[in-house]
Design a protein around this motif. Structure first.
Motif, mmCIF file in Angstrom:
data_model
loop_
_atom_site.group_PDB
_atom_site.id
_atom_site.type_symbol
_atom_site.label_atom_id
_atom_site.label_comp_id
_atom_site.label_asym_id
_atom_site.label_seq_id
_atom_site.Cartn_x
_atom_site.Cartn_y
_atom_site.Cartn_z
ATOM 1 N N ILE A 58 0.873 -1.172 0.000
ATOM 2 C CA ILE A 58 0.000 0.000 0.000
ATOM 3 C C ILE A 58 0.910 1.221 0.000
ATOM 4 C CG2 ILE A 58 -1.750 1.281 1.273
ATOM 5 C CD1 ILE A 58 -2.593 -1.455 2.480
ATOM 6 N N ASN A 59 0.865 1.978 -1.085
ATOM 7 C CA ASN A 59 1.696 3.172 -1.167
ATOM 8 C C ASN A 59 1.063 4.288 -0.353
ATOM 9 O OD1 ASN A 59 3.641 2.095 -2.787
ATOM 10 N ND2 ASN A 59 2.900 2.984 -4.677
ATOM 11 N N THR A 60 1.863 4.921 0.461
ATOM 12 C CA THR A 60 1.389 6.093 1.178
ATOM 13 C C THR A 60 1.875 7.322 0.431
ATOM 14 O OG1 THR A 60 3.325 5.976 2.597
ATOM 15 C CG2 THR A 60 1.301 5.017 3.457
ATOM 16 N N LEU A 61 1.111 8.368 0.506
ATOM 17 C CA LEU A 61 1.428 9.604 -0.209
ATOM 18 C C LEU A 61 2.576 10.332 0.486
ATOM 19 C CD1 LEU A 61 0.698 11.578 -2.469
ATOM 20 C CD2 LEU A 61 -1.002 12.565 -0.962
ATOM 21 N N GLN B 46 -6.289 8.934 0.799
ATOM 22 C CA GLN B 46 -5.015 9.234 1.451
ATOM 23 C C GLN B 46 -5.160 10.520 2.260
ATOM 24 O OE1 GLN B 46 -1.961 7.691 1.179
ATOM 25 N NE2 GLN B 46 -2.363 6.208 -0.431
#
Length: 135
Positions: free
Chosen positions: A13-16, A123
């Motif tokens: 899960i990419n976080t901003l 996000q």
């Protein structure tokens, strides 16, 4: 019986996260700001970006900009753009017409704060700030 391999790795899960690609203390040209100066930045997730350039109340007074009571800073330029994940993006900062004349008349360079806010769906918004000079 063998239970077999596990469920596999968890999905990533990419976080901003963002980075302003303008060096701290870099000089932004007044003339370029009047026409729209490009500010480069990067992000980890596709997102919408909005940028502001603001000055402290003390600096605004020296430039002859009128302030409201208890006003701590003045936004002198705004801009917006899009950010594609993993590649450098830019937004155009343009001087607010109300302050353009006073800023163009400034003889000396003055300090300002560059802020870029990134917003992506699902996000939390991220704001990055950098100190710059306007000359």
């Amino acid at each position: 019986p063998d239970p077999g391999p596990g469920p596999g790795p968890d999905p990533v899960i990419n976080t901003l996260v963002g980075t302003i690609l303008v060096k701290k203390g870099a000089a932004l040209n007044k003339g370029a700001l009047a026409k729209g100066a490009a500010v480069k930045f990067e992000c980890t997730v596709d997102s919408a970006a909005s940028g502001t350039l603001s000055i402290a109340a003390k600096v605004a007074k020296k430039l002859g900009i009128k302030l409201k009571k208890k006003q701590k800073n003045v936004t002198i330029a705004k801009g917006s753009g899009q950010c594609k994940a993993g590649s450098p993006s830019s937004l155009k900062l343009k001087l607010a017409r109300a302050y353009a004349k006073k800023i163009k008349r400034a003889r000396k360079a003055f300090p300002a704060t560059l802020a870029v806010k990134l917003t992506a769906p699902a996000q939390a918004p991220v704001t990055m700030k950098q100190g710059v000079k306007v000359r």
